[in-house]
Design an enzyme around this catalytic site. Structure first.
Site, mmCIF file in Angstrom:
data_model
loop_
_atom_site.group_PDB
_atom_site.id
_atom_site.type_symbol
_atom_site.label_atom_id
_atom_site.label_comp_id
_atom_site.label_asym_id
_atom_site.label_seq_id
_atom_site.Cartn_x
_atom_site.Cartn_y
_atom_site.Cartn_z
ATOM 1 N N GLU A 126 1.848 11.980 -0.464
ATOM 2 C CA GLU A 126 1.583 11.400 0.828
ATOM 3 C C GLU A 126 2.764 11.747 1.711
ATOM 4 O OE1 GLU A 126 -0.922 7.840 0.330
ATOM 5 O OE2 GLU A 126 0.850 6.956 1.214
ATOM 6 N N GLY A 151 0.823 -1.188 0.000
ATOM 7 C CA GLY A 151 0.000 0.000 0.000
ATOM 8 C C GLY A 151 0.867 1.251 0.000
ATOM 9 N N CYS A 152 0.254 2.376 -0.342
ATOM 10 C CA CYS A 152 1.009 3.626 -0.438
ATOM 11 C C CYS A 152 1.514 4.045 0.934
ATOM 12 C CB CYS A 152 0.146 4.701 -1.076
ATOM 13 S SG CYS A 152 -1.534 4.815 -0.425
ATOM 14 N N TYR A 153 0.627 4.075 1.921
ATOM 15 C CA TYR A 153 1.057 4.456 3.273
ATOM 16 C C TYR A 153 2.120 3.503 3.814
ATOM 17 C CZ TYR A 153 -2.847 7.836 4.120
ATOM 18 O OH TYR A 153 -3.714 8.890 4.112
#
Lengths: 350, 350, 350, 350
Positions: free
Chosen positions: A246, A153-155
């Site tokens: 992010e 995932g990005c996070y």
């Protein structure tokens, strides 16, 4: 031309699918030969994403219509849930195809954790155990040898690149990690939701999914591996009025007498030879503007005014290193290509 | 008309000055009779802020030209540093004038702390000790009786309204407070800075002043008062691509067996009769969109997945409750007017 | 309290309905006693629009559940099409209720033009002929006497206030009008559409509905009345990455030897006593920032470098003077209240 | 490596200079060997533009310190006025260097027009007559042979690509052209100006320089050449709350019985073999999102509802095809490189 790898993209009408197209269309060793999007089947890609007007792309088709035996690799940008069964079918049709899954379906290794967070038993358990977690910098050899890579995932990508080397080196107390996470709106995808309308998300800032975001167990899984112990982290996401980008601000307690400079040193050592992960010099604060549209990650360490604590800040573009870019980086590894091929675009600033 | 209080605004060419004008121009008991802005002296206010085209306002003059004896109150939106000497001069010219200072000059009560954070000795020490800290909800009686009110910073207002009742009730461990703060760009003022240009701040997110922001000692002063002990907090601000609005995510450790519900209960009790401070129901997350342009504050409490920890989120408009609005609220108190006069505008959403 | 007018709002879950609530909740002579939103029936308004957390509003109900005989006025923020039949039913239930329709259903007086642009015969023809076009500044007396007011579209309000006095005075050639119109994203409503997602509309600019926008015939109807002849205009809308605000740049050919100063003079004369319409001084350019959140309109005239041509720029907030604000202005007229009651908020800038 | 062209950038601390760096750093045939920025001399480029953290760039120096004989080409991103004398000095030091000027100094061929719009005599008249206007698609052969190329302004590039083929083919009346132009905020540069602050330019739309913008005479010069007659156009720019992107809506009168389809046909024919200029299919509207960060241009033609009129919409990224990208395209021509080298990045959307 003939030596280019033939690539298909499942779910090409979403943002991660589109960013895979953006990058692969200019990749020196790749050729996009199939695009699927079941609700848009029959349309030209340029009708669904008009910024592709200059590309000559295959039409969107239903995934069932693709002849998977003609492809070398498939990127999967489908929503959670449908992914596992479709990938199982693709691999059955062509057992030697390389699968880069950008969904969440194969990221969690523990079937019970999966069931707990996703509300149902996993529907392709054997593939779940086969899948390699695609955080390139930490699983390079396994990825190179894999058939199915579960891109993080990005996070988790942002957080783990910042904290795993610190957890491995026992420089932080893994039982006291607070992650204040901020994401641009593309993180929510292209689906129609009221809270991602321009008039709702613009000029405002909203925390969301506090305590319930599915990236938490993924972060805990990998920090747990690094620390050699199960961990629970605070992970608190906020929606920011920007499209991409992010930034995770991680608040950590120093362990074993470590200093913030020790943390920075450990990160510098870990990433000394990494093409995409850069540790900011002392005094430099990462910001999303530095990585927009690029596959780069920037990490900084700052001393906390509270004794024995530090702040670790990491930033990336959620659609690139946080999704399609990292998937391509993994594909390059899997095909023995230069790892940076097609990925060296510099951030678009301003 | 004759019974309206005559108001002057020092530094009317800044954003806080302008927001004071916006609100006071429609205040039923106020009349703006002097506006100063030394670099713009001689101009019409509508030339400096064209959104005031519909108002008939006094021309901007140099502050030395104002006859302070004709005024009932003065709002001060000057930058730090010049403020203390000008206010001393104003009070000398008219010792009964009410002063609402929106700058940072009189917020810190300890002269050493002031000198440490601002780099010089305070230049109006007797006024520093006279000044009342203008966090309305906690100092209402002192404010009503005061001549000089030091209106709190925007971040401290958001944080203190969230944490002071909890510190007073010993529900949190004040030695373990992490405040991840996010602000819109107006917080940086109207001065020309590269990092607040649209092309720099837009579509991006930047941490700034980490460990060095001057709102930290202000927060520590008041949490210290509430807890009866000196405290040091982590305070980490981030610049968000929106003009107005501030949201502080405070990560706290629960004390004495308290639960997140206990925290929410304590806040609900503290603000049961407050017109502007609202505690969100369980499960509701505050967001800046809810308070934009208004004097309202919204606070929410969420359980942390880490045992014995909670998350307290508070939001306000930095130019209203975080500055000009709270100053007017205090003015209302000082003149015995209804506290909500001129301040009941609802948030502008979308 | 007892003398306040009792108001219902049909379609309170949309942006125009919500802005009517925002303004009416603080209107000195109004009391909101009914709110309808059929898809959200049963919910609290604060669940649908969380920025109303500080208000004590009636629950949302289905429109069929409202007792219309208890209301003095109803604002209608329903989408086109359903409106005409619902308003007919409301007026049947309470023939003396005042209706402020913010939809497009009753704006066109010619039934053929209506049928041509909306694709079906009007379903309440007798009401169509009864309805008064609610452009306050030009139809004040008729509005004061009306039962059903068709409040103009946002673009027509901006354009007509700029051009009608010029057409009336024969200062422009009405056969050569090009209107380049720009609107914020709230103009598209709260419905879920891909092109109004933050990630799609942000950081970008898109023309839309070129040659087909339904505000064109409305503009033509009223310029036709002013000029005494049928007209066709160029009307080209663009979507701008901001939530609120509209600016129309009208390119006109001067008639009868008129100069740009003559145009400005005619507008100044027309609006000399108008509380909400301001003509900018020579050299001042209107901008949406000056009117955001307010009921004000700003109009400017600039000479074109092409001989015998001029540029007329007008701006307003599409949800206020372009919708809910003008509706309230009309309501004030209909009830004999001061026309500006509840509407004097100054623009929220920044 | 040794065969790469050595490039210097004058004025590397501005946005056009930075975008030249972004693109040249990844250009297969270029090597950046000198960067100048007199006010930032001595700094690392990564301190001035932190998004270049991953590049190994030369330090910023004063332009007088550069040894111009070591360079093959120089890009000039200096502000107007200083440019002409510095370029004269550079060419004196190295008469065979290729100069890509991105400033306005050499765009106007007529010395009187220059003096009229810029308020002073040109200070390098012989170079002014030597300079080739760098609109690649129309001056390809001259550019390939040139030493000094005056790259067009961003607006002129967008407008001329849309209108020159139509003026050449006598399909439009060149005496009746209205150009409503919209630009993102980077068009105003990185200099500190109040109107380009985030809090001023965000969430708002402002016309500016109406009737006085210096891109007007540049547009008139080239349409005049195409039409074989002097022309005056209406050119009305607006500032849009986005960083990059420009869209020009040109309102034209059809000549000689031409239809909108004839216009589209003429454009399709003109650009059939152009790599960067794309004519949208009938019914497709260009939007800035389609070209952000790329060197592509998109043009569309729409019928006007007014008889014998049409609307031509063109869009580009002001920093790429509107500045640094087109300069690189010209450099490629001048060095005999493939024209698209280093320029094929696809738009960054979202």
């Amino acid at each position: 031309m003939s030596s280019k790898k033939k690539i298909g993209i499942l779910g090409a009408s979403g943002y991660t699918g589109a960013d895979a197209v953006r990058l692969l269309a200019r990749h020196p060793n790749a050729e996009i030969t199939a695009l699927t999007a079941n609700t848009h089947a029959g349309k030209a890609m340029g009708d669904v994403f008009p910024h592709f007007f200059m590309l000559d792309l295959p039409k969107l088709v239903e995934w069932e219509k693709v002849d998977w035996t003609t492809l070398d690799a498939v990127f999967c940008g489908l929503p959670h849930g449908t992914t596992q069964e479709i990938i199982a079918a693709v691999l059955k049709a062509n057992p030697t195809i390389k699968v880069l899954d950008m969904s969440a379906d194969f990221r969690l290794r523990d079937k019970n954790t999966y069931a707990q967070w996703y509300g149902h038993e996993h529907r392709a358990l054997e593939l779940q155990s086969e899948a390699v977690y695609g955080l390139t910098e930490f699983y390079r050899e396994k990825i190179a040898a894999a058939r199915l890579v579960a891109c993080p995932g990005c996070y988790p990508t942002a957080v783990l690149l910042a904290l795993v080397p610190l957890a491995r080196a026992k420089l932080i107390d893994v039982d006291d990690i607070v992650i204040d996470a901020k994401s641009g709106v593309t993180g929510a995808g292209r689906g129609l939701k009221q809270n991602t309308l321009f008039s709702e998300a613009g000029e405002g800032l909203s925390p969301y999914s506090v305590g319930t975001h599915r990236h938490a167990p993924e972060i805990e899984q990998e920090i747990g591996v690094a620390a050699g112990t199960a961990v629970t982290v605070n992970f608190t996401p906020h929606l920011i009025p920007m499209a991409r980008g992010e930034l995770c601000t991680s608040y950590v307690k120093l362990a074993g007498g470590a200093t913030p400079d020790d943390l920075r040193g450990a990160l510098e050592k870990a990433y000394a030879n990494e093409p995409f992960v850069h540790v900011a010099k002392k005094g430099v604060l990462p910001q999303t503007q530095n990585v927009r549209g690029s596959n780069y990650v920037q990490i900084g360490v700052i001393a906390d005014r509270i004794k024995n604590r530090a702040i670790v800040i990491s930033t990336l573009d959620n659609l690139v290193k946080g999704s399609a870019g990292q998937a391509i980086q993994n594909m390059n590894l899997m095909f023995g290509l230069p790892e940076t091929a097609g990925l060296e675009q510099i951030a678009l600033f301003p």
